[in-house]
Enzyme design. Sequence first.
Site, PDB file in Angstrom:
ATOM      1  CG  HIS A 172      67.195  74.523  29.049  1.00  0.00           C
ATOM      2  ND1 HIS A 172      67.444  73.251  29.521  1.00  0.00           N
ATOM      3  CD2 HIS A 172      67.113  75.317  30.164  1.00  0.00           C
ATOM      4  CE1 HIS A 172      67.523  73.270  30.848  1.00  0.00           C
ATOM      5  NE2 HIS A 172      67.311  74.511  31.250  1.00  0.00           N
ATOM      6  CG  ASP A 217      68.767  71.557  27.039  1.00  0.00           C
ATOM      7  OD1 ASP A 217      69.480  72.541  27.275  1.00  0.00           O
ATOM      8  OD2 ASP A 217      67.858  71.166  27.794  1.00  0.00           O
ATOM      9  CB  SER A 260      66.237  73.609  34.216  1.00  0.00           C
ATOM     10  OG  SER A 260      67.586  73.965  34.079  1.00  0.00           O
TER      11      SER A 260
END
Length: 270
Positions: free
Chosen positions: A251, A223, A98
């Site tokens: 995610h 996601d 991320s």
Amino acid sequence: MGYYVKVERDVQLYVEDLNRKSKKPILFIHGWPANHKMFEYQFNQLPRYGYRCIGIDCRGFGYSDKPWKGYTYNRLADDIRIVIDSLKLENVTLVGHSTGGAIAIRYMSRYYGDKVSKLVLLAAAAPSLIQRPYFPYGLKKEDVTDIIEKTYKDRPKMLSDFKDMFFYQKISEPFADWFFQLGIQAASWSTAAVAETWLKEEQLFFDLGTIAIPTLILHGIHDQVCHFPLAEAQKQGIKNSVLIPFENSGHGLFWEERNKVNQELFRFIG
């Protein structure tokens, strides 16, 4: 083994370092708003196969110091550089999840990939976490400003809401609490400051084209934080890259399909 590395006069970062004698270092950069513990399910397996696993708590998060300033991608990448130099690392596989993926990409551009031989992007927040006039993917700007406002107003509620969009697969209540605690360990000001960086940062579009080393892109198709088109943009922007979709992940692919993530890391790193 855990210890601290000084990156500024008054700032130290916490580093978890497993299997230090190994000559196969993997350096993990966590995502927002967690810390190195999010990679628990990688650290459970990789060292037993001969890999050195190094997890950094970025400034403002986990056990690291929490200064008021220093949350741009440039500064965060500089912190990574200092850790690499302090540990005298060579031939590093750099793994970023991320926001950690965005920091890893900035490191590659800012330091010309020095000391890094392979790059792994896990659900990376690049080239832009938010939608822009020339990039109609990602979160809406107002979604991020809402996160920032809720961070200052009711951070536990914000973290709970974020957890709900993080995972595609059902998680247990104990796991949900564990994940919540990762975020609550951060400072509120650092949590908000990194979110502010999402809004301001546009250089990652350029950074992608500077990466020349083998790059593995792992991304969940469900996601809701870093939408899958971001991974496709990474694949297009990084010449020597491979994109592997994760069909059963959001995610949190590091947990949702942890065995597959580990297997792909084994295969890629060698």
